[in-house]
Write a protein that holds these residues in place. Structure first.
Motif, PDB file in Angstrom:
ATOM      1  N   UNK A 163       0.856  -1.188   0.000  1.00  9.27           N
ATOM      2  CA  UNK A 163       0.000   0.000   0.000  1.00  9.27           C
ATOM      3  C   UNK A 163       0.892   1.238   0.000  1.00  9.27           C
ATOM      4  N   UNK A 164       0.745   2.153  -0.967  1.00  4.48           N
ATOM      5  CA  UNK A 164       1.573   3.366  -0.995  1.00  4.48           C
ATOM      6  C   UNK A 164       1.458   4.144   0.316  1.00  4.48           C
ATOM      7  N   UNK A 165       2.579   4.707   0.756  1.00  7.57           N
ATOM      8  CA  UNK A 165       2.602   5.456   2.011  1.00  7.57           C
ATOM      9  C   UNK A 165       1.565   6.565   2.018  1.00  7.57           C
ATOM     10  N   UNK A 166       1.426   7.268   0.901  1.00  6.81           N
ATOM     11  CA  UNK A 166       0.458   8.363   0.817  1.00  6.81           C
ATOM     12  C   UNK A 166      -0.960   7.853   1.013  1.00  6.81           C
ATOM     13  N   UNK A 167      -1.227   6.660   0.525  1.00  3.61           N
ATOM     14  CA  UNK A 167      -2.568   6.089   0.673  1.00  3.61           C
ATOM     15  C   UNK A 167      -2.843   5.720   2.121  1.00  3.61           C
ATOM     16  N   UNK A 168      -1.846   5.157   2.811  1.00  2.00           N
ATOM     17  CA  UNK A 168      -2.011   4.828   4.232  1.00  2.00           C
ATOM     18  C   UNK A 168      -2.301   6.096   5.030  1.00  2.00           C
ATOM     19  N   UNK A 169      -1.536   7.144   4.751  1.00  2.88           N
ATOM     20  CA  UNK A 169      -1.725   8.402   5.471  1.00  2.88           C
ATOM     21  C   UNK A 169      -3.106   8.987   5.205  1.00  2.88           C
ATOM     22  N   UNK A 170      -3.575   8.889   3.974  1.00  2.00           N
ATOM     23  CA  UNK A 170      -4.886   9.422   3.625  1.00  2.00           C
ATOM     24  C   UNK A 170      -6.007   8.617   4.295  1.00  2.00           C
ATOM     25  N   UNK A 171      -5.895   7.298   4.266  1.00  3.49           N
ATOM     26  CA  UNK A 171      -6.931   6.446   4.849  1.00  3.49           C
ATOM     27  C   UNK A 171      -7.043   6.640   6.356  1.00  3.49           C
ATOM     28  N   UNK A 172      -5.913   6.912   7.017  1.00  5.17           N
ATOM     29  CA  UNK A 172      -5.898   7.031   8.476  1.00  5.17           C
ATOM     30  C   UNK A 172      -5.682   8.470   8.933  1.00  5.17           C
ATOM     31  N   UNK A 173      -6.062   9.430   8.103  1.00  6.12           N
ATOM     32  CA  UNK A 173      -5.776  10.835   8.404  1.00  6.12           C
ATOM     33  C   UNK A 173      -6.468  11.322   9.680  1.00  6.12           C
ATOM     34  N   UNK A 174      -7.587  10.701  10.041  1.00  5.23           N
ATOM     35  CA  UNK A 174      -8.306  11.119  11.240  1.00  5.23           C
ATOM     36  C   UNK A 174      -7.742  10.507  12.513  1.00  5.23           C
ATOM     37  N   UNK A 175      -6.806   9.585  12.379  1.00  3.93           N
ATOM     38  CA  UNK A 175      -6.174   8.936  13.526  1.00  3.93           C
ATOM     39  C   UNK A 175      -4.658   8.936  13.302  1.00  3.93           C
ATOM     40  N   UNK A 176      -3.981  10.039  13.619  1.00  6.56           N
ATOM     41  CA  UNK A 176      -2.545  10.205  13.312  1.00  6.56           C
ATOM     42  C   UNK A 176      -1.644   9.102  13.864  1.00  6.56           C
TER      43      UNK A 176
END
Length: 316
Positions: A163-176
């Motif tokens: 999973x691309x890092x940017x995608x992980x960050x986007x999917x979990x953006x509400x839970x840093x």
């Protein structure tokens, strides 16, 4: 900070359980990382974590994290069980089945209806996941005549390394903390030091959360002392706890000495007896210097490698 927090037996396991002990993180993970046809039907508002400790009395395998929730068209509750892996584990399906039977046995003893279980495996390893995702796939040449009498189920595989890092960050953006933890587990597996140094989301974390992640990096990354110091500095280790960097540097020196003794012992055993990959891995898990020193002496007169490995206290 307690000493055992700095010396976890399994840093991967400790970080995963810490992250998934927060219902907000589990809720976000189910919503964003599971297949949409499944996650869209789950009532996340009524989702609750299940204490896995209650399963210990059965002396069977229990999962890292489990939750119960309701799903459309399903009466009663649906259980999710989450298991994380840092290496391809061929036993994962049996582990999952063990958990299912323990859970169902407990429900039956209480005269409760059996609850469906959906297993989820979160993988962050250095090699490709090569384990079948369905139970009957473990059997060789399973005939059509036998299949109806053999258990069958699948699990959801979440391979973080794909999973691309940017995608992980986007999917979990509400839970840093979830986002940073999943990204770091992925980058550690890939050995991507530059990627770790660029993790911006970690700045928004609390002091405790940053310390947890920095300690995880210290115990999972195989890097030199200077690189580790740079990582600690870039991720705010010196800023949030000046003594943390000093402690890591001192432990890093000791860690380097231990690693040297491990590699020397492996080299000696290879020359005299030959070693399997599994045996080498076991030796690298030994961090007691006195045991490593005793094994190095034992190898001189040992007639078998088991004599040396027993000196390390390994369970052969």
């Amino acid at each position: 900070m307690p000493k055992d927090d700095l010396t976890p037996k399994d840093p991967h396991d400790r970080l995963f359980k810490k992250v998934m002990s927060d219902e907000a993180n589990v809720r976000q993970f189910i919503k964003e990382f599971l297949p949409k046809e499944l996650s869209s039907q789950i009532d996340l508002k009524d989702m609750k974590l299940i204490p896995t400790e209650k399963i210990k009395g059965y002396n069977k395998y229990y999962m890292d994290t489990a939750v119960k929730c309701n799903i459309a068209d399903t009466e009663g509750q649906l259980y999710f069980v989450f298991e994380h892996k840092s290496y391809p584990d061929p036993n994962v399906l049996l582990q999952i089945l063990s958990y299912m039977t323990v859970l169902w046995d407990e429900q039956r003893k209480k005269n409760n209806p059996l609850t469906p279980v959906i297993p989820v495996v979160i993988y962050h390893g250095t090699t490709s996941w090569n384990v079948t995702t369905h139970f009957q796939g473990q059997f060789r040449n399973l005939s059509e005549v036998v299949k109806p009498y053999t258990p069958e189920f699948n699990y959801v595989l979440i391979d973080l390394t794909n999973i691309p890092t940017e995608e992980i960050e986007q999917k979990a953006k509400d839970t840093p903390f979830l986002a940073a933890s999943l990204i770091i587990m992925k980058l550690v597996a890939l050995g991507d030091i530059d990627g770790i140094l660029r993790i911006a989301v970690i700045i928004s974390l609390s002091e405790e959360e940053r310390i947890i992640l920095i300690l995880y990096l210290f115990y999972t990354l195989d890097v030199d002392q200077n690189t580790m110091q740079r990582i600690v500095k870039e991720l705010g280790g010196e800023e949030i706890m000046p003594s943390l960097a000093e402690r890591l540097i001192k432990q890093g020196e000791s860690k380097g000495e231990i690693k040297g003794k491990q590699e020397l012992l492996i080299k000696q055993l290879r020359r005299k007896f030959n070693l399997t990959h599994g045996e080498e891995k076991m030796i690298r898990s030994v961090t007691d210097e006195s045991k490593l020193d005793a094994a190095a002496e034992a190898i001189l007169d040992a007639k078998s490698k088991d004599e040396v490995l027993n000196t390390l206290g390994l369970d052969l």
